[in-house]
Each structure stands twice: as structure tokens, then as C-alpha cells.
Scaffold this motif. Sequence first.
Motif, PDB file in Angstrom:
ATOM      1  N   ALA A   1       0.837  -1.192   0.000  1.00 19.47           N
ATOM      2  CA  ALA A   1       0.000   0.000   0.000  1.00 19.47           C
ATOM      3  C   ALA A   1       0.873   1.243   0.000  1.00 19.47           C
ATOM      4  O   ALA A   1       1.950   1.264   0.618  1.00 19.47           O
ATOM      5  CB  ALA A   1      -0.916   0.002   1.220  1.00 19.47           C
ATOM      6  N   ARG A   2       0.402   2.275  -0.677  1.00 23.55           N
ATOM      7  CA  ARG A   2       1.127   3.536  -0.778  1.00 23.55           C
ATOM      8  C   ARG A   2       0.116   4.668  -0.704  1.00 23.55           C
ATOM      9  O   ARG A   2      -0.900   4.647  -1.389  1.00 23.55           O
ATOM     10  CB  ARG A   2       1.863   3.593  -2.118  1.00 23.55           C
ATOM     11  N   ARG A   3       0.402   5.641   0.132  1.00 28.55           N
ATOM     12  CA  ARG A   3      -0.497   6.783   0.257  1.00 28.55           C
ATOM     13  C   ARG A   3      -0.691   7.469  -1.096  1.00 28.55           C
ATOM     14  O   ARG A   3       0.267   7.643  -1.849  1.00 28.55           O
ATOM     15  CB  ARG A   3       0.051   7.804   1.242  1.00 28.55           C
ATOM     16  N   ARG A   4      -1.909   7.875  -1.372  1.00 26.48           N
ATOM     17  CA  ARG A   4      -2.165   8.603  -2.618  1.00 26.48           C
ATOM     18  C   ARG A   4      -1.657  10.044  -2.512  1.00 26.48           C
ATOM     19  O   ARG A   4      -1.270  10.645  -3.513  1.00 26.48           O
ATOM     20  CB  ARG A   4      -3.664   8.609  -2.934  1.00 26.48           C
ATOM     21  N   VAL A   5      -1.693  10.622  -1.310  1.00 26.14           N
ATOM     22  CA  VAL A   5      -1.206  11.983  -1.114  1.00 26.14           C
ATOM     23  C   VAL A   5      -0.338  12.013   0.139  1.00 26.14           C
ATOM     24  O   VAL A   5      -0.455  11.159   1.005  1.00 26.14           O
ATOM     25  CB  VAL A   5      -2.360  12.996  -0.978  1.00 26.14           C
ATOM     26  N   TYR A   6       0.553  12.991   0.225  1.00 27.80           N
ATOM     27  CA  TYR A   6       1.370  13.166   1.419  1.00 27.80           C
ATOM     28  C   TYR A   6       1.588  14.648   1.650  1.00 27.80           C
ATOM     29  O   TYR A   6       1.472  15.460   0.711  1.00 27.80           O
ATOM     30  CB  TYR A   6       2.701  12.419   1.281  1.00 27.80           C
ATOM     31  N   TYR A   7       1.897  14.980   2.907  1.00 25.98           N
ATOM     32  CA  TYR A   7       2.064  16.383   3.295  1.00 25.98           C
ATOM     33  C   TYR A   7       3.545  16.653   3.511  1.00 25.98           C
ATOM     34  O   TYR A   7       4.206  15.952   4.268  1.00 25.98           O
ATOM     35  CB  TYR A   7       1.278  16.655   4.578  1.00 25.98           C
ATOM     36  N   SER A   8       4.042  17.670   2.826  1.00 27.51           N
ATOM     37  CA  SER A   8       5.464  18.006   2.946  1.00 27.51           C
ATOM     38  C   SER A   8       5.677  19.482   2.652  1.00 27.51           C
ATOM     39  O   SER A   8       5.072  20.022   1.712  1.00 27.51           O
ATOM     40  CB  SER A   8       6.292  17.166   1.970  1.00 27.51           C
ATOM     41  N   ASN A   9       6.505  20.107   3.463  1.00 26.68           N
ATOM     42  CA  ASN A   9       6.837  21.521   3.252  1.00 26.68           C
ATOM     43  C   ASN A   9       5.598  22.406   3.156  1.00 26.68           C
ATOM     44  O   ASN A   9       5.523  23.306   2.314  1.00 26.68           O
ATOM     45  CB  ASN A   9       7.684  21.691   1.987  1.00 26.68           C
ATOM     46  N   GLY A  10       4.621  22.104   4.008  1.00 22.62           N
ATOM     47  CA  GLY A  10       3.441  22.956   4.080  1.00 22.62           C
ATOM     48  C   GLY A  10       2.432  22.741   2.977  1.00 22.62           C
ATOM     49  O   GLY A  10       1.474  23.504   2.857  1.00 22.62           O
ATOM     50  N   GLN A  11       2.611  21.693   2.163  1.00 26.22           N
ATOM     51  CA  GLN A  11       1.690  21.451   1.054  1.00 26.22           C
ATOM     52  C   GLN A  11       1.369  19.969   0.941  1.00 26.22           C
ATOM     53  O   GLN A  11       2.156  19.112   1.334  1.00 26.22           O
ATOM     54  CB  GLN A  11       2.327  21.910  -0.266  1.00 26.22           C
ATOM     55  N   TRP A  12       0.213  19.722   0.347  1.00 26.89           N
ATOM     56  CA  TRP A  12      -0.149  18.352   0.009  1.00 26.89           C
ATOM     57  C   TRP A  12       0.353  18.033  -1.399  1.00 26.89           C
ATOM     58  O   TRP A  12       0.294  18.853  -2.295  1.00 26.89           O
ATOM     59  CB  TRP A  12      -1.663  18.157   0.059  1.00 26.89           C
ATOM     60  N   HIS A  13       0.872  16.841  -1.537  1.00 30.05           N
ATOM     61  CA  HIS A  13       1.392  16.395  -2.826  1.00 30.05           C
ATOM     62  C   HIS A  13       0.742  15.073  -3.192  1.00 30.05           C
ATOM     63  O   HIS A  13       0.424  14.268  -2.322  1.00 30.05           O
ATOM     64  CB  HIS A  13       2.905  16.200  -2.766  1.00 30.05           C
ATOM     65  N   ALA A  14       0.582  14.848  -4.486  1.00 37.10           N
ATOM     66  CA  ALA A  14      -0.005  13.590  -4.951  1.00 37.10           C
ATOM     67  C   ALA A  14       1.086  12.634  -5.398  1.00 37.10           C
ATOM     68  O   ALA A  14       1.994  13.013  -6.134  1.00 37.10           O
ATOM     69  CB  ALA A  14      -0.961  13.857  -6.109  1.00 37.10           C
ATOM     70  N   ASN A  15       0.996  11.394  -4.905  1.00 32.23           N
ATOM     71  CA  ASN A  15       1.883  10.352  -5.405  1.00 32.23           C
ATOM     72  C   ASN A  15       1.334   9.810  -6.721  1.00 32.23           C
ATOM     73  O   ASN A  15       0.126   9.767  -6.926  1.00 32.23           O
ATOM     74  CB  ASN A  15       2.007   9.212  -4.394  1.00 32.23           C
ATOM     75  N   SER A  16       2.218   9.378  -7.566  1.00 30.75           N
ATOM     76  CA  SER A  16       1.792   8.816  -8.842  1.00 30.75           C
ATOM     77  C   SER A  16       1.541   7.324  -8.700  1.00 30.75           C
ATOM     78  O   SER A  16       1.966   6.687  -7.737  1.00 30.75           O
ATOM     79  CB  SER A  16       2.861   9.049  -9.910  1.00 30.75           C
TER      80      SER A  16
END
Length: 133
Positions: A97-112
Motif C-alpha cells: 500500500a502507498r499513500r495517494r497523497v502526502y504532506y510536505s513543506n506545508g503542502q499536500w502532494h499527490a503520489n503517482s
Amino acid sequence: QVKLVESGGGSVQSGGSLRLSCAASGFPYATYYMAWFRQAPGKEREGVAVLGDDGTATYADSVKARSTISQDNAKTTMYLEMRDVKAEDTAMYYCAARRRVYYSNGQWHANSLSLSPTDYNSWGQGTQVTVSS
């Protein structure tokens, strides 16, 4: 806490079919990408199939024409069906399992969507598949 439990492995004759299951618990399933990997003796772990959005999927070329990845309606169990199995399909099969999104440097990012094992940090214990001639 992410918990993944594979089942359905065993011995299958060449040309036969198999169906593996991965029971997921302890995390919000819908917010994770779910994938199947396998590792044969002496070889690196390789991606087999990953579930994308709306039931879409990506497959490794070696299994694409004879495999189906799916999930149940409750989205707590993932499956891998493989037809016309071959000796080279013999391996330990893992779900991950892998998170679809993660929080880093004050922003949410989407994993591919990914079939790279290094992109996944939650793994089951694996289920062995042995194909005999």
C-alpha cells in the motif's frame, strides 16, 4: 496501523489459474494505492499490478494479457487473478500500500501510480505461488 494479509497461494499446474487475496485493515483504504508485487528466488522484487482510480489498473508487461487486479465493493480486499500461469510466475507474492497523497513543506502532494517496490512502505508477509509442469 496498516495491516495487509495475503492468502491464496499454493501449488498450481502450468496453464492453470490462481486467485490471490489481500485483506487490508487499519487504514483508510480509499486513500492508498494498492498493488501486487512478486519476488522469485535470487531475483529482485518486481511490480505485477496496481489499482488506480475508478477501477483502472496498470500491469507489468509479463502478466498484462493474463491477469486481473480487482477489489471488493467494501474496498477492504484486493485480488489478483492470473490465468495460463507459467513456471516463471513462481514467486512469493506480496501486496503493498502507498499513500495517494502526502504532506510536505506545508503542502499536500499527490503520489503517482507506481509499480516500483521502493515507492511502497507498507507490505504484507507474502503468499508463495509455485507453478509446476
